[in-house]
Design a protein around this motif. Structure first.
Motif, PDB file in Angstrom:
ATOM      1  N   VAL A 169       1.024  -1.139  -0.055  1.00 27.62           N
ATOM      2  CA  VAL A 169      -0.195  -0.146  -0.051  1.00 27.62           C
ATOM      3  C   VAL A 169       0.978   1.253  -0.058  1.00 27.62           C
ATOM      4  CG1 VAL A 169      -2.008   1.196   1.039  1.00 27.62           C
ATOM      5  CG2 VAL A 169      -1.908  -1.141   1.197  1.00 27.62           C
ATOM      6  N   ASP A 170       2.193   1.242   0.709  1.00 30.07           N
ATOM      7  CA  ASP A 170       2.935   2.433   0.588  1.00 30.07           C
ATOM      8  C   ASP A 170       3.356   2.572  -0.567  1.00 30.07           C
ATOM      9  OD1 ASP A 170       4.177   4.352   2.069  1.00 30.07           O
ATOM     10  OD2 ASP A 170       6.051   3.302   2.263  1.00 30.07           O
ATOM     11  N   ILE A 267      -6.079   7.044   3.574  1.00 35.31           N
ATOM     12  CA  ILE A 267      -6.415   6.010   3.590  1.00 35.31           C
ATOM     13  C   ILE A 267      -5.586   5.388   4.816  1.00 35.31           C
ATOM     14  CG2 ILE A 267      -6.376   5.641   1.116  1.00 35.31           C
ATOM     15  CD1 ILE A 267      -3.644   4.204   1.494  1.00 35.31           C
ATOM     16  N   TRP A 268      -4.855   5.645   5.676  1.00 36.48           N
ATOM     17  CA  TRP A 268      -4.139   5.423   6.531  1.00 36.48           C
ATOM     18  C   TRP A 268      -5.004   5.348   7.777  1.00 36.48           C
ATOM     19  CZ3 TRP A 268      -0.650   2.558   4.820  1.00 36.48           C
ATOM     20  CH2 TRP A 268       0.160   2.745   3.670  1.00 36.48           C
ATOM     21  N   ASN A 271      -8.297   1.105   8.600  1.00 35.95           N
ATOM     22  CA  ASN A 271      -7.541  -0.051   8.441  1.00 35.95           C
ATOM     23  C   ASN A 271      -8.456  -0.935   7.502  1.00 35.95           C
ATOM     24  OD1 ASN A 271      -5.538   0.841  10.282  1.00 35.95           O
ATOM     25  ND2 ASN A 271      -6.797   0.065  12.018  1.00 35.95           N
ATOM     26  N   VAL A 274      -7.138  -0.074   4.077  1.00 32.08           N
ATOM     27  CA  VAL A 274      -6.039  -0.485   3.897  1.00 32.08           C
ATOM     28  C   VAL A 274      -6.015  -2.085   3.615  1.00 32.08           C
ATOM     29  CG1 VAL A 274      -3.556  -0.823   4.869  1.00 32.08           C
ATOM     30  CG2 VAL A 274      -4.712   1.464   5.167  1.00 32.08           C
ATOM     31  N   LYS A 278      -4.408  -3.801  -0.079  1.00 32.88           N
ATOM     32  CA  LYS A 278      -3.550  -4.490   0.057  1.00 32.88           C
ATOM     33  C   LYS A 278      -3.692  -5.811  -0.695  1.00 32.88           C
ATOM     34  CE  LYS A 278       0.063  -6.456   3.284  1.00 32.88           C
ATOM     35  NZ  LYS A 278       0.613  -6.524   4.573  1.00 32.88           N
TER      36      LYS A 278
END
Length: 306
Positions: A169-170, A267-268, A271, A274, A278
Motif C-alpha cells: 500500500v505504501d 487511507i491510513w 484499517n 488499507v 493490500k
C-alpha cells in the motif's frame, strides 16, 4: 591478487594482464567503457576479482536511484543506468554546487559544467550489450526482467540478484504521488481501483515473475526492505565491495517536484480500507508477482537483513 587488497590502479592490472597474454585485453568503446576482448585475460581477472557479482533489480519507489548513486560514489566497479563508479563523483560535485547555489540564492548555470552522460542507454533493452557489465562488481538496472538471463547468464561469476521490497500500500501511494494521482477515501471502490490502476500502470515488467531470474549461474533471489532499510543494505554491501580511496558527501538530488506528505493521506486512517487495497495489490494488480515474492521472501533465509 585480490582487487580488494590491491594498492595499484585497476588499469595497471589490466595493462599488465594484457601484456602477459600478448593480446588485447580491453578496448574502449565510444563512451569510454572498457569491454573484455580476450577470454584468457578475462580468466586472470576472474582469479583476482571477487567471486560473486551482485545486482539490484531497480524497482520503482524503493530507493534504487539513491542505492545506485551512493554505491557508485563510494565503491569501485559499480555500474547502473543511474550512476557508475567512474564518473559519478563528478556528477555529485555538480549536484553539490547546485545545492550550494540554491542555499545562497545564487544563479546556477549548468552550462558552466561539463556534465558527464551515463553511457547506459535503456531506450531499447534488447540492444544493451552484456560486455558493458563484464567487469562490474555490482549492477543496478531498470530493465525488464526477461533480459537478466540474456545479459548475465554467460558471465564467469555467479550472479546474486537483490530485490528491494516495499510494503504494497505504501508502494502504491508513493507511485500515486509520483504520477500526481490523488486517492480519495470518499470514492466508491470501482473508481478507487481505476485510480490505483493508473498509479501502478508503469514499470511492473521489471519483475514479471520469479522464473525470469532462474538460471544455473544465478543464485536464489535475495530480498530486503527498502527504502526503510537503506542504511542496513549499505552496510551489507560495504562488506562485499571495494571502497574508493576517498569517501565523498552524497548530494541527494531533488528528482521529483511533488513532495509526498504521507500524514495527509486519508487511507491510513481506515484499517479496513488499507487491508482491502493490500489484498487487491497482492492478488490482482500488475505487481502481484512482485508483491507475492516479497511476502514470501521477507523474513526468510533469503532476506539479506533478517
Amino acid at each position: 591478487r585480490s582487487l580488494k587488497s590491491s594498492p595499484l590502479p585497476l588499469d595497471y592490472e589490466y595493462d599488465n594482464a594484457a601484456k602477459l597474454d600478448a593480446a588485447p585485453l580491453i578496448h574502449t568503446s565510444n563512451h569510454g567503457q572498457k569491454n573484455i576482448t580476450n577470454l584468457d585475460a578475462a580468466f586472470k581477472i576472474q582469479q583476482r576479482s571477487q567471486k560473486v557479482q551482485y545486482a539490484l533489480v531497480h524497482m520503482p519507489r524503493t530507493g534504487g536511484s539513491d542505492i545506485n548513486s551512493v554505491l557508485a560514489l563510494n565503491f569501485e566497479r559499480i555500474c547502473g543506468n543511474k550512476a557508475n563508479s567512474f564518473d559519478y563523483g563528478y556528477t555529485n560535485h555538480v549536484n553539490l554546487a547546485r545545492q550550494e547555489a540554491r542555499a545562497n540564492r545564487e544563479h546556477f548555470d549548468i552550462e558552466e559544467w561539463q556534465v558527464m552522460i551515463n553511457p547506459i542507454d535503456l531506450k531499447n533493452h534488447s540492444k544493451i550489450e552484456a560486455p558493458l557489465f563484464f567487469d562490474c562488481d555490482y549492477v543496478a538496472l531498470e530493465i525488464e526482467s526477461v533480459h537478466w538471463t540474456r545479459m548475465f547468464g554467460s558471465f564467469f561469476r555467479p550472479l546474486e540478484i537483490h530485490i528491494p521490497c516495499r510494503e504494497p500500500v505504501d508502494f502504491m501511494m508513493s507511485m500515486c504521488n509520483f504520477f500526481e494521482i490523488h486517492i480519495r477515501c470518499t470514492d466508491h471502490w470501482k473508481k478507487m481501483k481505476q485510480k490505483m490502476s493508473q498509479c501502478i500502470r508503469a514499470f511492473s515488467r521489471r519483475f514479471r515473475r520469479v522464473d525470469d531470474f532462474n538460471h544455473p549461474n544465478f543464485r536464489p533471489l535475495k530480498c530486503f526492505h527498502s527504502p526503510t532499510n537503506f542504511d542496513g543494505y549499505m552496510e551489507y554491501m560495504a562488506d562485499r565491495l571495494q571502497r574508493k580511496a576517498f569517501a565523498e558527501k552524497y548530494a541527494h538530488p531533488n528528482r521529483y517536484r511533488n513532495k509526498r506528505e504521507k500524514e495527509n493521506e486519508c487511507i491510513w486512517k481506515n484499517n479496513t480500507l488499507v487491508t482491502q487495497i493490500k489484498k487487491y495489490l497482492i492478488l490482482k494488480s500488475p505487481y502481484s508477482n512482485y508483491f507475492q515474492f516479497c511476502q514470501e521472501c521477507i523474513g526468510s533465509e533469503n532476506d539479506l537483513l533478517a
